[in-house]
Enzyme design. Structure first.
Site, PDB file in Angstrom:
ATOM      1  N   ARG A  15       0.719  -1.231  -0.020  1.00 15.92           N
ATOM      2  CA  ARG A  15      -0.019   0.136   0.105  1.00 15.92           C
ATOM      3  C   ARG A  15       0.877   1.184   0.143  1.00 15.92           C
ATOM      4  O   ARG A  15       0.470   2.168  -0.665  1.00 15.92           O
ATOM      5  CB  ARG A  15      -1.126   0.055   0.973  1.00 15.92           C
ATOM      6  CG  ARG A  15      -2.148  -1.118   0.902  1.00 15.92           C
ATOM      7  CD  ARG A  15      -2.955  -1.192   2.043  1.00 15.92           C
ATOM      8  NE  ARG A  15      -2.186  -1.456   3.487  1.00 15.92           N
ATOM      9  CZ  ARG A  15      -2.712  -1.531   4.604  1.00 15.92           C
ATOM     10  NH1 ARG A  15      -3.915  -1.150   4.710  1.00 15.92           N
ATOM     11  NH2 ARG A  15      -1.974  -1.950   5.729  1.00 15.92           N
ATOM     12  N   ASN A  33      -6.372  -2.670   1.639  1.00 15.99           N
ATOM     13  CA  ASN A  33      -6.178  -4.201   1.614  1.00 15.99           C
ATOM     14  C   ASN A  33      -7.858  -4.794   1.813  1.00 15.99           C
ATOM     15  O   ASN A  33      -8.502  -4.031   2.415  1.00 15.99           O
ATOM     16  CB  ASN A  33      -5.498  -4.659   2.808  1.00 15.99           C
ATOM     17  CG  ASN A  33      -4.091  -4.595   2.721  1.00 15.99           C
ATOM     18  OD1 ASN A  33      -3.549  -4.595   1.573  1.00 15.99           O
ATOM     19  ND2 ASN A  33      -3.382  -4.585   3.798  1.00 15.99           N
TER      20      ASN A  33
END
Length: 742
Positions: A15, A33
């Site tokens: 990320r 996520n």
């Protein structure tokens, strides 16, 4: 643009990586996520979006494995800036979890920097290293779903965690001395736990040390008395111990280290690497008695680095268990069970959720040959096709299980031999954890044909799935096919200790015409009795008696093995004649046992496969002579292993040095395999051979066999990603069940 990324993309800094890419290309949107992996939405100039997608595929973080990136046009939302969004709840778990990884260079610099707030902190980690699989309770991979949940971040760690430009941006195990786990020494002197542990090791004490996937038992590797004390307390008479060294320079002092060995030793997985040992290295004789190899590994946690730097020498670091039990990992249970072994315990308060033993590899032909696939490799999947969800229960010895769906097979960590409650509990708990983690709901359960294996009994107790029995040696060959990404057909050479044959005999020296869906037995070693059944496994001289009786009848030569066991010899031979508790076996492992006993290595073993292991160690690797064996034509053809025994006996009586005899026997087995495969190629037209089974952990035999087959024009498949031994059987069972279901 809506983007989805599949693969090992959680817990590896993906990320923040996407966040940084979006900033670089001037894109707005968000990333997060979920149970399937990583999702993102980006908006901006068309070329910038295209460049962003290319970078996602090609520039992923070090620990990430990007399997697939998909993108779809959506209406723009007019977002400004780019942000990381919380993980949504719910949804089936399809994402992949990263394996544990050794401490990275950046964290090591902090560990050794007196000006850094994590100086000498044993739990330093970042998005590029540290605990992953062993601390994950569930997915999505966020801190509350790990064993770091009880440690709220301090203000400094929280600032790093939320800073997109920081190496610890959204690193779930992030911590420091102010907010993270702490180290304690139980049963030792007060003071700094590291210094006190080092002092105890230097003075001959046995220490239990909590690691990533469980506890280890440690002693000074140069202290023979300490190593013998550990053997006595652990009830591990002869099996070699692994050794951890401070760095590559120390590894070179102990072993022959080439470029491939360096790659394996320094790999982020940090396995135990079996290497040729140097004479006069200073390692105590009790560490690896009678073995030309030494299992060596480098430090892979900050705690290991701190200990080894202070010791400045090698330590034994072996699984924290009583012999034949799985590695201990629950703090209270470990202190109770290892109390009689360890003088003190170096512990910490970060829980281990799933036990994971060290992985073991050997260099072979430019790549690793896995002997035990566990920490650092698990739960990385093997790719294959699974139209239905599958659970494969594996074998009895060196057990692993495998859960599979869609395109992925998740082979478990090393469980061990299913012979006691602790190991069986590890097996059942591990299956349930994998089912939850990867959202697998087995529609098919595959198992070995042996009715007494505990893994088979477990499968038969399940009533909510279709059961598929898979013959043991077919599973070995199928595992080799899956390891190499091919479907067959092949000529499969499955050589191991034993496996249940459909004809009611014990197989183990098999030549199969096989693909993933099925097999035909086209050849095998000539069966001989196994006097005393399982007793013959533990007492190799019994197999010597069986082979010598087969070869010579009443005229057995007066060999040392006969004299050593003369009081019991007639009764054991009689068992074979009367077929009482003496099942027929074609096992290659039992043939190796017989020759080992005849050559005087040992008459009784302390661990599985010991006689064969020592026979390999005994053999002169420079010898190229080979004994001949008869190939009896037929369907199936039969390789007469007793011929090799006779040749070994003749040369032993003639005074030929034992290392030469051992080498010529190995070379003779390889020549017999190649001869048989040439004959079978003429019948079948198949020109590829797959080598599998525990006997092919013997690198001398594996190398000689591969060379002989390649000289005969065969393509040869060997194992690399999963073990050739029974640790790979569950993968084979899974792909067979899938092929039959398809």
């Amino acid at each position: 643009m809506a983007v989805r990324v599949d693969g090992v993309v959680q817990g590896v800094g993906f990320r923040p990586f996407v966040h940084a890419l979006a900033d670089r290309f001037g894109l707005a949107g968000h990333v997060g996520n979920d149970a399937a992996g990583v999702f993102a939405e980006v908006e901006g100039a068309r070329q910038a979006v295209a460049d962003f997608l290319t970078a996602v595929r090609e520039q992923a973080p070090r620990l990430a494995v990007v399997e697939r990136v998909t993108a779809a046009e959506i209406a723009g939302l007019g977002e400004t800036g780019f942000r990381i969004v919380p993980s949504p709840a719910g949804g089936g778990a399809r994402t992949l979890v990263s394996a544990d990884s050794a401490t990275c260079d950046d964290c090591l610099r902090e560990l050794h920097d007196p000006a850094d707030r994590r100086y000498r902190y044993p739990f330093v980690n970042c998005t590029n290293c540290g605990p992953r699989f062993t601390i994950v309770r569930s997915v999505p991979y966020d801190r509350p779903a790990t064993t770091m949940a009880p440690f709220p971040m301090c203000a400094d760690c929280a600032r790093e965690y939320h800073d997109p430009g920081d190496r610890r941006f959204h690193a779930q195990p992030v911590c420091c001395p102010a907010c993270g786990p702490a180290l304690r020494l139980l049963g030792g002197p007060a003071g700094d736990p590291i210094e006190s542990t080092v002092d105890l090791l230097r003075t001959g004490h046995v220490l239990a040390i909590k690691g990533l996937g469980g506890y280890h038992l440690a002693v000074d590797a140069c202290d023979d008395a300490a190593a013998r004390l550990l053997r006595s307390r652990k009830h591990r008479e002869d099996k070699p111990f692994a050794v951890m060294v401070p760095g590559l320079a120390a590894a070179r002092e102990l072993c022959e280290v080439d470029d491939l060995a360096i790659r394996l030793l320094t790999d982020r997985r940090r396995p135990i690497v079996l290497l040729p040992r140097r004479q006069g290295s200073g390692v105590a004789g009790a560490v690896a008695p009678g073995n030309r190899q030494l299992g060596v590994m480098l430090p892979y946690t900050p705690l290991h680095h701190l200990l080894l730097e202070r010791l400045a020498g090698p330590i034994v670091l072996t699984s924290g268990n009583i012999s034949d039990e799985p590695i201990g990992y629950r703090d209270d249970e470990v202190r109770e069970r290892l109390g009689p072994i360890a003088d003190a315990f170096l512990v910490h308060d970060r829980a281990i959720h799933i036990r994971t033993d060290d992985s073991v590899v050997r260099p072979f032909r430019g790549r690793a040959q896995l002997m035990r696939r566990s920490r650092g490799y698990v739960p990385e999947p093997v790719t294959a096709a699974f139209p239905r969800h599958v659970l494969a229960c594996g074998a009895q010895l060196k057990n692993t299980f495998c859960l599979a769906k869609d395109r992925r097979a998740f082979l478990s960590h090393h469980i061990g031999d299913l012979e006691n409650y602790e190991t069986l509990r590890s097996f059942t708990e591990g299956i349930e954890h994998f089912r939850r983690l990867f959202d697998v709901h087995p529609e098919v359960i595959a198992h070995d044909l042996h009715p007494e294996y505990l893994s088979t009994k477990y499968a038969l107790e399940q009533d909510d799935a279709e059961l598929v029995g898979v013959q043991h040696h077919h599973a070995h060959i199928a595992a080799c096919l899956a390891d190499n990404g091919v479907a067959g057909p092949v000529l499969g050479v499955a050589f191991d200790g034993l496996g249940y044959g459909p004809d009611g005999t014990i197989w183990g020296g098999e030549l199969l015409l096989a693909d993933l869906a099925g097999f035909t037995r086209v050849g095998h070693l000539a069966p001989v009795p196994m006097p005393g059944g399982t007793a013959a496994i533990k007492q190799p001289w019994r197999m010597a008696a069986a082979y010598l009786d087969t070869a010579y009848g009443a005229g057995v030569p007066g060999l040392d093995v006969v004299r050593r066991n003369e009081s019991r010899w007639p009764d054991v031979v009689a068992l074979g004649h009367r077929a009482i508790n003496a099942p027929l076996t074609s096992s290659a492992g039992r043939l190796f046992d017989a020759v080992a006993a005849i050559l005087g290595t040992r008459d009784a073993i302390n661990y599985e496969g010991q006689a064969a292991v020592e026979l390999e160690q005994l053999a002169d690797p420079g010898e190229r002579g080979a004994y001949r064996s008869t190939i009896t034509p037929g369907e199936p053809l039969v390789v007469v292993g007793a011929d090799l025994v006779v040749s070994a006996v003749d040369e032993l009586r003639a005074g030929v040095p034992v290392p030469l005899i051992a080498a010529r026997f190995h070379n003779g087995v390889a020549a017999a395999i190649a001869h048989a495969c040439v004959t079978l190629r003429e019948r079948t037209g198949v020109g590829t051979v797959a080598l599998s089974g525990g006997v092919f952990q013997n690198l001398l035999l594996l190398a000689r066999t591969a060379e002989a087959l390649e000289r005969a024009g065969f393509a040869v498949l060997t194992h690399s990603r999963v073990p050739a031994n029974d640790g790979g059987v569950s993968l084979g069972q899974a792909v067979v069940a899938a092929a039959q279901a398809g």
